[in-house]
Design a protein around this motif. Structure first.
Motif, short mmCIF file in Angstrom:
data_model
loop_
_atom_site.label_atom_id
_atom_site.label_comp_id
_atom_site.label_asym_id
_atom_site.label_seq_id
_atom_site.Cartn_x
_atom_site.Cartn_y
_atom_site.Cartn_z
N PHE A 118 3.61 0.83 2.81
CA PHE A 118 3.40 -0.21 3.81
C PHE A 118 3.23 -1.56 3.12
N LEU A 155 -8.11 -4.49 0.32
CA LEU A 155 -8.63 -3.80 1.50
C LEU A 155 -8.77 -2.34 1.12
N ILE A 156 -10.01 -1.82 1.17
CA ILE A 156 -10.26 -0.45 0.79
C ILE A 156 -10.35 0.39 2.07
N PHE A 157 -9.50 1.40 2.16
CA PHE A 157 -9.44 2.25 3.34
C PHE A 157 -10.23 3.54 3.14
N GLY A 158 -10.77 4.03 4.22
CA GLY A 158 -11.25 5.41 4.25
C GLY A 158 -10.06 6.35 4.35
N THR A 159 -10.33 7.63 4.31
CA THR A 159 -9.24 8.61 4.31
C THR A 159 -8.73 8.92 5.71
N GLY A 160 -9.37 8.34 6.72
CA GLY A 160 -8.88 8.48 8.08
C GLY A 160 -9.44 9.69 8.81
N GLN A 214 0.60 5.37 1.30
CA GLN A 214 -0.19 6.29 2.08
C GLN A 214 0.19 7.71 1.75
N LEU A 273 0.71 0.89 11.87
CA LEU A 273 -0.73 0.64 11.79
C LEU A 273 -1.08 -0.48 12.75
N LEU A 321 -4.11 0.44 -2.35
CA LEU A 321 -3.47 -0.81 -2.69
C LEU A 321 -2.72 -0.70 -4.01
N MET A 335 -5.52 10.86 1.65
CA MET A 335 -6.02 9.83 0.74
C MET A 335 -6.07 8.45 1.37
N GLY A 336 -5.75 8.34 2.62
CA GLY A 336 -5.75 7.02 3.23
C GLY A 336 -4.68 6.13 2.62
N LEU A 337 -4.89 4.84 2.69
CA LEU A 337 -3.97 3.87 2.10
C LEU A 337 -4.60 3.32 0.84
N TYR A 380 0.85 -1.18 0.00
CA TYR A 380 0.00 0.00 0.00
C TYR A 380 0.89 1.24 0.00
N PHE A 389 -8.36 4.65 10.94
CA PHE A 389 -8.83 4.27 9.61
C PHE A 389 -9.87 3.16 9.72
#
Lengths: 113, 115
Positions: free
Chosen positions: A90, B103-108, A37, B45, A45, A41-43, A35, B91
């Motif tokens: 990451f 795995l789709i993450f939000g922006t936190g 970061q 994380l 893939l 924008m978050g993480l 990933y 997150f």
């Protein structure tokens, strides 16, 4: 267990240079992922692998290559670094089985000038 | 397409206040998994919780609790009696079922707990 390890922790590259970010895990996990970061924008893939010899693209694969010759290692190659690849990277792994969470490495902070 | 939205970019509270971090997700799958991760200032994380789509029970772990509601596609996270050590980026993430590792993450959400 060391868990998921990444090297280097920090790296500065010039535009056009290539390099490999290393990732290793000693938990015998089948699934591994990379990933990036970026602020706000978050993480996201980049690439992932579901086992040795099997890789697939994620959301943002352009400019990166991966291979998975062993269960333990999943290196990420930057072919020709660009400033847009400045990010924190990451690596993560998890066991096979849908219910498991991912274990993340400590990250590599890459700056491309 | 799957998507995770964390509308709160930053939250600031004073120690001992309760705080709820919102997470709204979108997916077409009936089988999926939701996660919360914590990223403290040191950058790693840390996994907090996993919930699968068939289990709508709320969960409490110490000062942390999670509220999963499929009807509103939300998986909110509450910290009770917040402490300075809770300061971090949190997150929310979604993984659909099947042989995928996406795995789709939000922006936190950046949580700052002031002493």
């Amino acid at each position: 267990n060391a868990g998921v390890t990444q090297t280097p922790k920090f790296q500065v590259l010039k535009t056009g240079q290539s390099m490999t970010l290393q990732c290793a895990q000693d938990m015998n996990h089948e699934y591994m992922s990379w990933y990036r970061q970026d602020p706000g924008m978050g993480l996201r893939l980049i690439h992932y692998s579901v086992g040795a010899g099997i890789t697939d693209q994620g959301e943002v694969p352009n400019g990166y290559n991966v291979s998975r010759s062993t269960t333990e290692d999943f290196p990420l190659r930057l072919l020709s670094a660009a400033p847009s690849q400045t990010s924190v990277y990451f690596c993560a792994s998890r066991p096979q089985g849908r219910r498991y969470e991912q274990y993340f490495g400590p990250g590599t902070r890459l700056t491309v000038t | 397409a799957q998507k995770v939205t964390q509308a709160q970019t930053e939250i600031s509270v004073v120690e001992k206040e309760d705080v709820t971090l919102d997470c709204v997700y979108e997916t077409r799958d009936t089988t999926y998994y939701l996660f919360w991760y914590k990223q403290p200032p040191s950058g790693e994380l840390v996994f907090l919780i996993r919930r699968n789509s068939f289990d709508e029970q709320n969960e409490i772990s110490g000062r942390y609790s999670w509220n999963f509601q499929k009807s509103t596609s939300s998986f909110n996270f509450t910290i009770t009696a917040s402490q300075v050590v809770d300061s971090a980026v949190y997150f929310c993430a979604l993984r659909e079922g099947g042989a995928t590792n996406k795995l789709i993450f939000g922006t936190g959400t950046l949580l700052a707990v002031q002493p």
